[in-house]
Scaffold this active site. Structure first.
Site, PDB file in Angstrom:
ATOM      1  CB  CYS A  38      -7.557  32.184 -20.273  1.00 27.38           C
ATOM      2  SG  CYS A  38      -8.427  31.876 -18.736  1.00 27.38           S
ATOM      3  CG  HIS A  72      -9.544  35.211 -22.202  1.00 29.68           C
ATOM      4  ND1 HIS A  72     -10.455  34.184 -22.185  1.00 29.68           N
ATOM      5  CD2 HIS A  72      -9.136  35.366 -20.919  1.00 29.68           C
ATOM      6  CE1 HIS A  72     -10.580  33.742 -20.949  1.00 29.68           C
ATOM      7  NE2 HIS A  72      -9.787  34.441 -20.163  1.00 29.68           N
ATOM      8  CG  ASN A  90     -12.528  33.557 -17.757  1.00 28.07           C
ATOM      9  OD1 ASN A  90     -12.378  32.792 -18.703  1.00 28.07           O
ATOM     10  ND2 ASN A  90     -11.521  34.029 -17.046  1.00 28.07           N
TER      11      ASN A  90
HETATM   12  O1  UT7 Z   1      -8.907  34.449 -17.368  1.00 25.91           O
HETATM   13  C1  UT7 Z   1      -7.598  34.256 -16.966  1.00 25.91           C
HETATM   14  C2  UT7 Z   1      -6.981  35.376 -16.289  1.00 25.91           C
HETATM   15  N1  UT7 Z   1      -7.782  35.952 -15.262  1.00 25.91           N
HETATM   16  C3  UT7 Z   1      -8.034  37.233 -15.294  1.00 25.91           C
HETATM   17  O2  UT7 Z   1      -7.671  37.907 -16.204  1.00 25.91           O
HETATM   18  C4  UT7 Z   1      -8.748  37.821 -14.100  1.00 25.91           C
HETATM   19  C5  UT7 Z   1      -7.979  38.990 -13.586  1.00 25.91           C
HETATM   20  N2  UT7 Z   1      -8.476  39.570 -12.372  1.00 25.91           N
HETATM   21  C6  UT7 Z   1      -9.689  40.200 -12.292  1.00 25.91           C
HETATM   22  O3  UT7 Z   1     -10.460  40.206 -13.236  1.00 25.91           O
HETATM   23  C7  UT7 Z   1      -9.982  40.973 -11.043  1.00 25.91           C
HETATM   24  O4  UT7 Z   1      -8.820  41.048 -10.262  1.00 25.91           O
HETATM   25  C8  UT7 Z   1     -11.125  40.373 -10.179  1.00 25.91           C
HETATM   26  C9  UT7 Z   1     -12.450  40.538 -10.910  1.00 25.91           C
HETATM   27  C10 UT7 Z   1     -10.861  38.927  -9.871  1.00 25.91           C
HETATM   28  C11 UT7 Z   1     -11.210  41.147  -8.867  1.00 25.91           C
HETATM   29  O5  UT7 Z   1     -11.405  42.531  -9.144  1.00 25.91           O
HETATM   30  P1  UT7 Z   1     -10.466  43.626  -8.470  1.00 25.91           P
HETATM   31  O6  UT7 Z   1     -10.947  44.925  -8.926  1.00 25.91           O
HETATM   32  O7  UT7 Z   1      -9.033  43.268  -8.792  1.00 25.91           O
HETATM   33  O8  UT7 Z   1     -10.795  43.453  -6.946  1.00 25.91           O
HETATM   34  P2  UT7 Z   1      -9.784  43.159  -5.740  1.00 25.91           P
HETATM   35  O9  UT7 Z   1      -9.410  41.729  -5.708  1.00 25.91           O
HETATM   36  O10 UT7 Z   1      -8.703  44.184  -5.764  1.00 25.91           O
HETATM   37  O11 UT7 Z   1     -10.721  43.477  -4.520  1.00 25.91           O
HETATM   38  C12 UT7 Z   1     -11.229  44.796  -4.258  1.00 25.91           C
HETATM   39  C13 UT7 Z   1     -12.153  44.732  -3.068  1.00 25.91           C
HETATM   40  C14 UT7 Z   1     -11.552  44.007  -1.863  1.00 25.91           C
HETATM   41  O12 UT7 Z   1     -12.062  44.602  -0.695  1.00 25.91           O
HETATM   42  P3  UT7 Z   1     -11.180  45.657   0.120  1.00 25.91           P
HETATM   43  O13 UT7 Z   1      -9.907  44.947   0.507  1.00 25.91           O
HETATM   44  O14 UT7 Z   1     -10.938  46.803  -0.799  1.00 25.91           O
HETATM   45  O15 UT7 Z   1     -12.065  45.993   1.289  1.00 25.91           O
HETATM   46  C15 UT7 Z   1     -12.102  42.602  -1.989  1.00 25.91           C
HETATM   47  O16 UT7 Z   1     -12.159  41.940  -0.764  1.00 25.91           O
HETATM   48  O17 UT7 Z   1     -13.336  43.989  -3.417  1.00 25.91           O
HETATM   49  C16 UT7 Z   1     -13.480  42.877  -2.530  1.00 25.91           C
HETATM   50  N3  UT7 Z   1     -14.018  41.755  -3.329  1.00 25.91           N
HETATM   51  C17 UT7 Z   1     -15.327  41.585  -3.513  1.00 25.91           C
HETATM   52  N4  UT7 Z   1     -16.405  42.270  -3.117  1.00 25.91           N
HETATM   53  C18 UT7 Z   1     -17.615  41.821  -3.509  1.00 25.91           C
HETATM   54  C19 UT7 Z   1     -13.337  40.792  -3.955  1.00 25.91           C
HETATM   55  N5  UT7 Z   1     -14.181  39.963  -4.585  1.00 25.91           N
HETATM   56  C20 UT7 Z   1     -15.434  40.435  -4.326  1.00 25.91           C
HETATM   57  C21 UT7 Z   1     -16.725  40.022  -4.707  1.00 25.91           C
HETATM   58  N6  UT7 Z   1     -17.782  40.741  -4.280  1.00 25.91           N
HETATM   59  N7  UT7 Z   1     -16.939  38.936  -5.497  1.00 25.91           N
END
Ligand code: UT7
Length: 327
Positions: free
Chosen positions: A112, A252, A282
Site C-alpha cells: 500500500c 492511503h 482499498n
Molecule cells: O492497506 C494496508 C494496511 N491495511 C490496513 O490498514 C487495514 C487495517 N485493519 C483494519 O482496517 C481493520 O482491522 C479491519 C477492517 C480489517 C477489521 O476491523 P476491526 O475493527 O479491527 O475488527 P476485528 O478484526 O477486531 O473484529 C471485530 C469483530 C470480531 O468479532 P468478535 O471476536 O468481536 O466476536 C470479528 O470476528 O468483528 C468480527 N468481524 C466481522 N464481522 C462482520 C471481522 N470481520 C468481519 C466482517 N463482518 N467482515
C-alpha cells in the site's frame, strides 16, 4: 530544479461489488463494513484484464490531456503487488500496449506504500537531470488475490489505480520532502504466503488458500494508525508546517478510522482530508493516484499537499509536495 506532477489519470473498472453483494458471500453486513471501514462498494476487473490495463487507461488519459505522444516518455514505474505476471514486469507490458518505444521501466513492490516509493524513485530520475518525462503508476487488481470466503479481507479490497506524469519544474513547485520507512518484521501480519520462491505454488498451497492475501487486521490496524499518523506529523514538523499551512492530505485509503486518526494528529480540518474509500475500498498501490484523479479540480498551483501511506511489509511513509498546475 524539482520533480513536479504535471498531469494525473485514474481508472477503475465498471463492475461494482457492493457490501450487499458481499453479504451473500460471507457472514458480514453492510452496517458492519461501513461502520468499521467506511467502505460502501468496490470495483472488480473483468476476466482477462489485469493491472497493466488499469495503467494503460490511466496513462492514455494523461497523454490525451497533455497532447503528448507515448514515445516522449523516458521511464515507466509501476507500483503494484498484483503484476500481470511474476515476470516480465508489468511496466514492460504497459510500454508495449501504449507504444512507449523509447521508455524503459520496472515494477516496484511496496504494497500500500508502493505509490509513495515509486513517486520518490521517479522524482530522483527527474532531479538527476537524466529524464524529462517519467510516468509513475500505482495500480492493483486485488480481486486476483482476494479470498472471497474470508470476511477479514474480502470486504476491504478493490481494483483500480492511476498514474502521474513527472516533469522538471523550475518554479519551486513539485516534490519537496519525503520520509520512507520499512520494517520487514511485520511481514507475518499481512502477506500473500505462497506463489513466490519460498513457497512455490503446489496443489497443497492452493487447497490451503495460501495464494490469497492474509491479514491479521487488528495488528495491522494498530501499526497503521500509529505509523501513518506519526510520519505525517514528522514531515510537517521538519518542514515547519502547521495544520493551517496544509491544503490537502491524500492518505492511503485503507480504513476511514486510520485516515481520521492521521488527520487528527496533523491537526487538519475535515475539508482538507480527501476521501473516496466509500467508492473503491482499498486498491493498495492505487489509492493515492485515484485520489489525485477524483479531486484534481480541487488542487491549485502552489497548494501544499501531504501524502501518507502504510502497508504490508511493513512499509510506510509520507511525501510533501507543492501542486504544480491549475486544471
Ligand atoms: O492497506 C494496508 C494496511 N491495511 C490496513 O490498514 C487495514 C487495517 N485493519 C483494519 O482496517 C481493520 O482491522 C479491519 C477492517 C480489517 C477489521 O476491523 P476491526 O475493527 O479491527 O475488527 P476485528 O478484526 O477486531 O473484529 C471485530 C469483530 C470480531 O468479532 P468478535 O471476536 O468481536 O466476536 C470479528 O470476528 O468483528 C468480527 N468481524 C466481522 N464481522 C462482520 C471481522 N470481520 C468481519 C466482517 N463482518 N467482515
Amino acid at each position: 530544479m524539482r520533480a513536479a506532477i504535471t498531469a494525473v489519470g485514474g481508472y477503475v473498472p465498471e463492475k461494482v461489488l457492493t457490501n450487499k453483494d458481499l453479504e451473500k458471500l460471507v457472514d458480514t453486513s453492510d452496517e458492519w463494513i461501513q461502520s468499521r471501514t467506511g467502505i460502501k462498494e468496490r470495483r472488480v476487473m473483468p476476466t482477462g484484464q489485469a493491472t497493466s490495463d488499469i495503467c494503460v487507461h490511466a496513462i492514455q488519459k494523461i497523454l490525451s490531456k497533455r497532447g503528448i505522444s507515448a514515445d516522449e516518455i523516458d521511464l515507466i514505474i509501476v507500483a503494484t503487488v498484483t503484476p500481470d505476471h511474476v515476470f516480465p514486469a508489468t511496466a514492460n507490458i504497459v510500454s508495449d500496449k501504449i507504444g512507449a518505444s523509447n521508455a524503459w521501466g520496472f515494477d516496484l513492490g511496496a504494497a500500500c506504500s508502493g505509490f509513495l516509493y515509486a513517486l520518490e524513485t521517479g522524482t530522483k530520475f527527474i532531479e538527476s537531470g537524466k529524464h524529462k518525462k517519467v510516468i509513475v503508476c500505482g495500480a492493483d487488481t486485488m480481486s486476483a488475490i482476494v479470498n472471497y470466503q474470508d470476511r477479514n479481507t474480502c470486504i476491504i479490497f478493490g481494483d483500480g489505480g492511476g498514474a502521474v506524469l513527472l516533469e522538471p519544474s523550475e518554479d519551486g513547485n513539485g516534490v519537496i520532502d519525503s520520509i520512507l520507512r520499512s520494517d520487514g518484521s511485520g511481514r507475518e501480519f499481512l502477506n500473500q504466503k505462497a506463489g513466490g520462491s519460498m513457497y512455490p505454488p503446489t496443489h497443497e498451497s492452493i487447497d490451503a488458500r495460501e495464494h490469497y492475501v492474509f491479514q491479521e487486521g487488528k495488528t495491522v490496524f494498530k501499526f497503521a494508525v500509529t505509523n501513518m499518523a506519526n510520519v505525517g506529523r514528522e514531515i510537517m514538523d521538519r518542514n515547519n508546517l502547521e495544520g493551517k499551512d496544509i491544503d490537502f492530505l491524500c492518505a492511503h485509503q485503507a480504513n476511514l478510522r486510520i485516515i481520521d486518526a492521521t488527520a487528527k494528529r496533523m491537526e487538519l480540518d475535515d475539508d482538507k482530508v480527501l476521501i473516496n474509500i466509500e467508492k473503491y475500498g482499498n486498491t493498495t498501490a492505487g489509492t493515492i493516484p485515484l485520489l489525485f484523479s477524483d479531486f484534481e479540480n480541487k488542487f491549485k498551483k502552489g497548494d501544499n499537499v501531504v501524502l501518507a501511506a502504510f502497508g504490508g511489509g511493513f512499509t510506510w511513509g509520507s511525501i510533501y509536495l507543492k501542486w504544480a498546475y491549475n486544471s
